[in-house]
Design an enzyme around this catalytic site. Sequence first.
Site, PDB file in Angstrom:
ATOM      1  CD  GLU A  25      -9.876  -1.445   7.975  1.00  0.00           C
ATOM      2  OE1 GLU A  25      -8.956  -1.997   8.609  1.00  0.00           O
ATOM      3  OE2 GLU A  25      -9.740  -1.047   6.801  1.00  0.00           O
ATOM      4  CD  GLU A  60      -3.031  -1.148   2.204  1.00  0.00           C
ATOM      5  OE1 GLU A  60      -2.786  -0.611   3.287  1.00  0.00           O
ATOM      6  OE2 GLU A  60      -4.120  -1.682   1.931  1.00  0.00           O
ATOM      7  CG  ASP A 109      -7.594  -5.563   4.903  1.00  0.00           C
ATOM      8  OD1 ASP A 109      -7.106  -5.863   6.002  1.00  0.00           O
ATOM      9  OD2 ASP A 109      -7.686  -4.399   4.500  1.00  0.00           O
TER      10      ASP A 109
END
Length: 686
Positions: free
Chosen positions: A368, A267, A340
């Site tokens: 998240e 990332e 993820d």
Amino acid sequence: MIKIVSSLLILFCLSVNLQAENGHALWLRCQSSAPVSVVCSKKSIVTEIARQELLNGWQGQPGASVKLIVKQDKEVKGDGYKLTPEGVQANTDLGVLYGVYDLLRHQQTGETINPGVFNPSYERRVLNHWDNQNGTIERGYAGRSIFWRNTKDSLNVTEADKKLWREYARANASVGINGAVLNNVNANADVLTDVYLKRVKAIADEFRPYGVKVYLSAKFSAPSQVGGLATCDPLDPSVIKWWQAKVKEIYAIIPDFGGFLVKANSEGQPGPQDYKRTHADGANMMADALKPYGGIVMWRAFVYSASDNDRAKQAYEEFLPLDGQFRDNVIIQVKNGPVDFQPREPFSPLFGAMKKTSLMPEIQITQEYLGHSIHLVFLSTMWEEFLKSDTYQEGEGSTVARCTDGSLFPQKHTAIAGVANVGLDVNWCGHQFAQSNWYAFGRLAWDNKLTSGQIADEWLKLTFKRTVVENSDWQTNFLTPVKQMMLDSREAAVNYMMPLGLHHIMSANEHYGPGPWWAPKKMRKDWTPPYYHQADSVGVGFDRTHAGSDAVSQYHEPLHTLFDKEQTCPDEYLLWFHHVPWSFKMKNGRSLWDELCYRYNKGLHQVRDFQKIWDTVQPYVDEERFVQVQSKLRSQSRNAQLWKDGCLLYFQQFSKMPIPYEIERPVNNLEYLIRNDTTRHQNYEQ
Ligand code: GCV
């Protein structure tokens, strides 16, 4: 006499707990105590804390005498301990402290104390804080950082800071957590400079008595960014020297520093591949610098690139060829699933596949993808499912737990990490029930065979019991239904968010509400939901079979074949591995489309039932916490409705099939949902 003391004890507890509770005391609320005398074979700061905890929290026989003994015993490993009829025995002072917390936990929950040896499953049980030095927290939903802030005197250490850090360390120690990475894996190199290291030292000083080591996320480009070097090539002598000097500087002020966590070539983060070196080259260079001091490198395997045809395959493809090339003080930190932290993923196929390299699981405590600090989701069941998943790497029984705790492959170091959900909110985690996830992480890190039922039971008793001895009414009307709600909550979230193996279909970058439609033109494809759900007029789901991306081949048999066929693939993973026709006949006889409708509907109804359950327990919960949870459940219910409506109406555009008539009609229009996509989160946070 005993009766009188017990009654006084109950009265004392009652009077304490009738006062409003804000949740700050976590699972360590009960302060009442009966007299106890404590004899300790060794005096140290740690054993003194152990003694004090017993004096403050003893719930056993009034006037009893407890022995705390530090003595070598081959049966006891690391900071494990032995509970004996006389008290606690351990090889280390910290072991004694852990034993004392366990003893008190048993007393406070009313569980029988069986003498025996209790060794930790993992040597290092570490929280990863994604805290930025300006005080914000990436994916944090409980206020700002407890470590960093961006006021004028941001690096001054105050008495309030120290108190909070001690409270945090104590909470960790009480469940066996022994490490914390203090800054975001998307690291800012400044943390390695003198001024920040002084604050890190101050934090370490408060943590030390509770056995919590500090670690730092290290930016791979630090030699250039803060060291002024022209390169960060891990094989360059000047770079090697820079890291050696930096590590020496750190250990001079923090002698028990734990080591580095590194996110490299992921990332947009810098890494060894920028210099045509491998992950092993990068990790080993840092590991060599840390080795003389006993430090470790936790090197993340969370890597994927926009060009790959299946993001889920990449970590395995990049890391497996490096098996055996890492130093023994490197541990590869692998997220539980191959994508993820989704509400449900199969385990990452790297577990067990790397046999000559230490691997540590990384799980996410902060929610998240599971409703932030708004949704009540007890994550322990997800982690239990993951740890108990059989990889079959060394035959049946090669669970993820065994592949990582050293019982299957020789590992110099063993570890497990959890991305923390802690912030400055008075209740630490934003949602009273999110505390249970912090608690569960610690308990599973200590004993990866524990069941979620036991963990929920313990946590509820410690967090909500109002008296030492609650009557059976409390058990029946509070404990049983609320525990069941916790145990069902993750499956409910999967149902109303991403059932049947759907994944990564949340909205935009905030990762809260539904967004299967979200695909801005210039966005990387692998960051948009259509890449993952692949819905079209034929069906839905990502084809990872041998005819598709072939991710199935990364799994050992019999899983490879089982996952490869629609007929044998477990329903939970169906759309993870297959692009399935809308009219496909499920094992229960329904069409895929109908089943999708039923699952979304079920999830929504489960949350509505949670609301009812919570309302019935009002007489058993203090006002402040009751109202907070009630209000969050309302938001969760509204959000579950959006998920159901948004996903069903969106997918219906492809399936062109009716929503079964016995299922409640959507109450939102798709156009409205899409139009309000980006602002919806704020509206529902209240
Ligand atoms: C810290 C996901 C999250 C990022 C996070 C990343 C990681 O992509 O959305 O916020 O970055 O995982 O684990 O490194």
